[in-house]
Design a protein around this motif. Structure first.
Motif, short mmCIF file in Angstrom:
data_model
loop_
_atom_site.label_atom_id
_atom_site.label_comp_id
_atom_site.label_asym_id
_atom_site.label_seq_id
_atom_site.Cartn_x
_atom_site.Cartn_y
_atom_site.Cartn_z
N ALA A 175 45.17 20.98 10.19
CA ALA A 175 43.63 21.21 10.60
C ALA A 175 42.97 20.08 10.47
CB ALA A 175 43.15 22.39 9.80
N GLY A 176 42.94 19.42 9.13
CA GLY A 176 42.19 18.26 8.92
C GLY A 176 42.55 17.03 9.98
N SER A 177 43.86 16.87 10.42
CA SER A 177 44.13 15.79 11.40
C SER A 177 43.44 16.14 12.66
CB SER A 177 45.63 15.77 11.40
OG SER A 177 46.13 17.12 12.26
N VAL A 178 43.57 17.55 13.12
CA VAL A 178 42.81 17.86 14.28
C VAL A 178 41.30 17.50 14.37
CG1 VAL A 178 42.04 19.80 15.95
CG2 VAL A 178 44.51 19.49 14.96
N ILE A 179 40.64 17.84 13.33
CA ILE A 179 39.37 17.45 13.02
C ILE A 179 39.05 16.18 13.05
CG2 ILE A 179 37.33 17.67 11.54
CD1 ILE A 179 38.44 20.56 10.59
N ASP A 180 39.97 15.16 12.66
CA ASP A 180 39.79 13.85 12.40
C ASP A 180 40.08 13.19 13.78
OD1 ASP A 180 39.62 11.56 10.98
OD2 ASP A 180 41.48 11.05 10.70
N ILE A 209 33.78 14.19 10.24
CA ILE A 209 32.46 14.78 10.46
C ILE A 209 32.34 15.72 11.28
CG2 ILE A 209 29.72 14.28 10.29
CD1 ILE A 209 30.56 11.57 9.03
N VAL A 210 31.69 17.05 10.74
CA VAL A 210 31.52 18.02 11.77
C VAL A 210 30.08 18.20 12.05
CG1 VAL A 210 31.85 20.56 12.41
CG2 VAL A 210 33.49 19.10 11.32
N ARG A 211 29.29 18.04 13.12
CA ARG A 211 27.77 18.43 13.08
C ARG A 211 27.90 19.80 13.98
NH1 ARG A 211 28.55 12.71 13.53
NH2 ARG A 211 27.43 11.76 11.86
N GLU A 234 21.27 21.95 12.61
CA GLU A 234 20.88 21.26 11.74
C GLU A 234 21.85 20.57 10.83
OE1 GLU A 234 17.75 23.86 10.39
OE2 GLU A 234 16.58 23.30 12.01
N TRP A 235 23.04 20.95 10.78
CA TRP A 235 23.96 20.53 9.63
C TRP A 235 25.09 19.60 9.90
CZ3 TRP A 235 23.64 23.75 5.25
CH2 TRP A 235 22.74 24.91 5.66
N MET A 236 25.35 19.19 8.83
CA MET A 236 26.44 17.99 8.89
C MET A 236 27.37 18.40 7.81
SD MET A 236 26.38 13.91 8.68
CE MET A 236 26.38 13.73 6.95
N PHE A 237 28.62 18.26 8.10
CA PHE A 237 29.74 18.84 7.24
C PHE A 237 30.72 17.49 7.01
CE2 PHE A 237 33.65 21.77 6.28
CZ PHE A 237 33.49 21.58 5.08
N ASP A 238 30.73 17.00 5.91
CA ASP A 238 31.60 15.77 5.58
C ASP A 238 32.78 16.33 5.00
OD1 ASP A 238 32.95 13.46 4.93
OD2 ASP A 238 31.16 12.18 4.90
N ILE A 239 33.95 16.66 5.68
CA ILE A 239 34.97 17.12 5.23
C ILE A 239 35.51 16.25 4.03
CG2 ILE A 239 37.54 17.86 5.57
CD1 ILE A 239 36.18 19.12 8.44
#
Length: 236
Positions: A126-131, A138-140, A143-148
């Motif tokens: 899952a991490g590699s897919v997000i990467d 980083i997922v935006r 108003e949110w930012m999520f730095d995995i």
């Protein structure tokens, strides 16, 4: 793929039994009888999971757990003769993924090892897919930012604290935006262990996340309930 398991146990009979059993099940197995031998093995081999006895000569297995967790996301299952629930709680808080008390059934331990390795593999994938989809992990959304990578969540630049379980829940759900995930599937994707984890575990975590992140928790727009099926991450 053959996973590599490290058995850290000072009792020669127990260690031999574990090594032989997991080798017969197709795993690559290394062994150590002390914290020092464990470190040497970890330096020289790529280990996926450590079965760690709490009562080791010279070093406390709980301290070794903290040391291991601070250095990597390796799977950690504590194996011990202690029945004190405080040790269990402390071990999990220090970063262990699971806990087995002697005497244990080898088949039960095998199931726990398989489940943990599956969760680790799923989380890495899952991490590699997000990467690939997001610059620097980083997922935006809104108003949110999520730095995995940094385990950091912020709203308009203001940081919001997450527990380990909340962080893992957000990673799991945001990995599959606008897809319904069953409670069972979400449970399998997070490594936060509790006694007898069940559907209620996920419901409680979702409720906590809504309280932290939803404008109106009673009318959620990010963590949406799909009745009879599970939950969906609907962050834009």
């Amino acid at each position: 793929m053959s996973y590599h398991v490290l058995v850290v146990e000072d009792d020669a009979v127990t260690r031999s039994k574990l090594v032989g059993y997991f080798q017969n099940e197709g795993y690559t197995v290394s062994e150590a009888e002390s914290g020092e031998q464990m470190r040497d093995t970890l330096q020289n081999h790529s280990i996926d999971l450590v079965m760690l006895d709490i009562n080791l000569p010279g070093e406390d297995g709980l301290m070794l757990t903290r040391e291991l967790r601070s250095q990597s996301d390796i799977g950690i299952i504590l194996v011990t003769g202690r029945t004190d629930s405080i040790d269990k709680i402390v071990g999990l808080e220090m970063g262990a993924d699971d806990y087995v008390t002697k005497p244990f059934e080898l088949r039960e331990l095998l199931v726990r090892v398989k489940n943990l390795l599956w969760r680790i593999s799923a989380a890495r994938n899952a991490g590699s897919v997000i990467d690939q989809k997001n610059d620097a992990n980083i997922v935006r959304f809104g108003e949110w930012m999520f730095d995995i990578q940094r385990r950091a969540l912020s709203r308009n630049g203001e940081p919001v604290k997450l527990t380990k379980a909340e962080y893992e829940l957000l990673v799991a759900l945001s990995s599959y935006p606008n897809q319904v995930l069953s409670r069972e599937r979400i449970l399998n994707m997070i490594s936060h262990r509790v006694d007898a984890p069940n559907d209620r575990t996920i419901d409680v975590l979702i409720r906590r996340m809504r309280a932290k992140m939803e404008f109106d928790p009673k009318n959620p727009q990010i963590f949406v309930t799909v009745h009879g099926e599970g939950y969906m991450f609907a962050g834009d």
